[in-house]
Design an enzyme around this catalytic site. Sequence first.
Site, PDB file in Angstrom:
ATOM      1  NE  ARG A 100      72.064  -8.066  98.251  1.00 32.65           N
ATOM      2  CZ  ARG A 100      71.257  -7.314  99.056  1.00 32.65           C
ATOM      3  NH1 ARG A 100      71.501  -7.269 100.330  1.00 32.65           N
ATOM      4  NH2 ARG A 100      70.090  -6.790  98.515  1.00 32.65           N
ATOM      5  CG  HIS A 127      69.573  -2.699  94.946  1.00 33.37           C
ATOM      6  ND1 HIS A 127      69.320  -4.135  94.728  1.00 33.37           N
ATOM      7  CD2 HIS A 127      69.166  -2.947  96.268  1.00 33.37           C
ATOM      8  CE1 HIS A 127      68.663  -4.770  95.498  1.00 33.37           C
ATOM      9  NE2 HIS A 127      68.580  -3.925  96.635  1.00 33.37           N
ATOM     10  CD  GLN A 130      64.788  -1.513  97.161  1.00 30.07           C
ATOM     11  OE1 GLN A 130      65.313  -2.336  97.740  1.00 30.07           O
ATOM     12  NE2 GLN A 130      63.774  -0.826  97.613  1.00 30.07           N
ATOM     13  CG  ASP A 229      70.945   3.144 100.804  1.00 31.29           C
ATOM     14  OD1 ASP A 229      70.633   2.371 101.615  1.00 31.29           O
ATOM     15  OD2 ASP A 229      71.763   2.685  99.675  1.00 31.29           O
ATOM     16  CB  CYS A 269      66.558   0.636  99.438  1.00 31.42           C
ATOM     17  SG  CYS A 269      68.161   0.976 100.187  1.00 31.42           S
ATOM     18  NE  ARG A 297      63.764  -5.887  96.199  1.00 30.73           N
ATOM     19  CZ  ARG A 297      64.727  -5.814  96.869  1.00 30.73           C
ATOM     20  NH1 ARG A 297      65.183  -5.346  97.902  1.00 30.73           N
ATOM     21  NH2 ARG A 297      65.866  -6.941  96.363  1.00 30.73           N
TER      22      ARG A 297
HETATM   23  N1  NVA Z   1      73.682   0.964  99.512  1.00 31.47           N
HETATM   24  C1  NVA Z   1      73.247  -0.369 100.568  1.00 31.47           C
HETATM   25  C2  NVA Z   1      71.827  -0.920  99.923  1.00 31.47           C
HETATM   26  C3  NVA Z   1      71.477  -1.927 100.846  1.00 31.47           C
HETATM   27  C4  NVA Z   1      70.132  -2.764 100.344  1.00 31.47           C
HETATM   28  C5  NVA Z   1      74.394  -1.485 100.473  1.00 31.47           C
HETATM   29  O1  NVA Z   1      74.754  -1.809  99.369  1.00 31.47           O
HETATM   30  O2  NVA Z   1      74.718  -1.907 101.593  1.00 31.47           O
HETATM   31  N1   CP Z   2      66.791  -3.468 100.442  1.00 27.24           N
HETATM   32  C1   CP Z   2      67.363  -4.469 100.176  1.00 27.24           C
HETATM   33  O1   CP Z   2      68.098  -4.968  99.217  1.00 27.24           O
HETATM   34  O2   CP Z   2      67.319  -5.021 101.231  1.00 27.24           O
HETATM   35  P1   CP Z   2      68.407  -6.313 101.882  1.00 27.24           P
HETATM   36  O3   CP Z   2      69.739  -5.746 102.076  1.00 27.24           O
HETATM   37  O4   CP Z   2      67.578  -6.773 103.133  1.00 27.24           O
HETATM   38  O5   CP Z   2      68.070  -7.539 100.873  1.00 27.24           O
END
Ligand code: NVA
Ligand code: CP
Length: 315
Positions: A100, A127, A130, A229, A269, A297
């Site tokens: 990530r 992502h 997801q 989101d 998500c 997930r």
């Molecule tokens: N768009 C959000 C998704 C978190 C799962 C982010 O990138 O922070």
């Molecule tokens: N939806 C998702 O990826 O959650 P986290 O940021 O908690 O991993």
Amino acid sequence: MRHFLKETDFSIEEAAEVFTLAKSYKNDRFNTPPALARQSWGLLFYKSSTRTRVSFEVGVNEMGGFPIVLNSQQTQLGRGETVADSARVLSRYLHGLVIRTFGHDIVEGFAQHASMPIINGLTDFLHPCQIYTDLLTLLERWSPAGSIDIACLKGKKIAFLGDTASNMANSWILGAAMFGMEISLAGPAGFEPSSAIDAQLKADGLAVNYQFTTDAAAAVKDADALYTDVWVSMGDEDEAAERKRVMAPYSVTTELLSQANSDAYFMHCLPAHSGEEVTQEVLDSPQSIIFDEAENRLHTQKAIMAKLVELSSKV
Ligand code: NVA
Ligand code: CP
């Protein structure tokens, strides 16, 4: 070596197998075949996470493997060791790596230099774990009882509200194009989907099939699922006040949800910011399937790992 950096890294046929496998794991969770027996998988985080971290860690464990969670700042990456060298070194220890991070080029760099499968656990661009999870969550509802049939996605309409230039919006555009779904995105002017996602569609031979509008009501009309989101993604914190101001008209309220099809689902998500992109009433409504998404997930990512291991052993 096979990687999962974007939705289209699996063919349609492979993706269908991932969904079927995920559902079979879900149906008999603690009898998952030990596809990762004697393997060690790394989970490398440059950003915060609850779901991704815990679901992968539990998933590797349930498949007989050993998960190692790494915070990038506590590795030598945080002190300037290159992605190329880190990928080569970690490949000498690990059997797979979930990452990530910020720039999508970082996961691409790891994939280029690693000799183990790399999985995108979220970048600023996409992502995909997801989206595969969200598609499984819909397929459980739209397929005939007892089956998972990707044909049931064809022609269904997703409405995406809020930050229409986000990683989640991009991933939905790519996922919808791949599986023949319709998608309308409603967000403020200036948050149109980027040329980068159009270029990705083109590179994958997929038509640019989405509509962007600044009118939330127009996007949700005839929708089978509403998706939103957070308005302030990880890395966007400096723009928080302005984003909350311009995205306010795209909050998913009971009134907006009622303008979609009567059997439409509400999806997110997570994490959610109740009272911003969605009201608590919608989060708690019978149409909300947010916690099934979160659970899925685990099952979906177990299937993604098993599929990558299977496909990588063939090349
Ligand atoms: N768009 C959000 C998704 C978190 C799962 C982010 O990138 O922070
Ligand atoms: N939806 C998702 O990826 O959650 P986290 O940021 O908690 O991993």
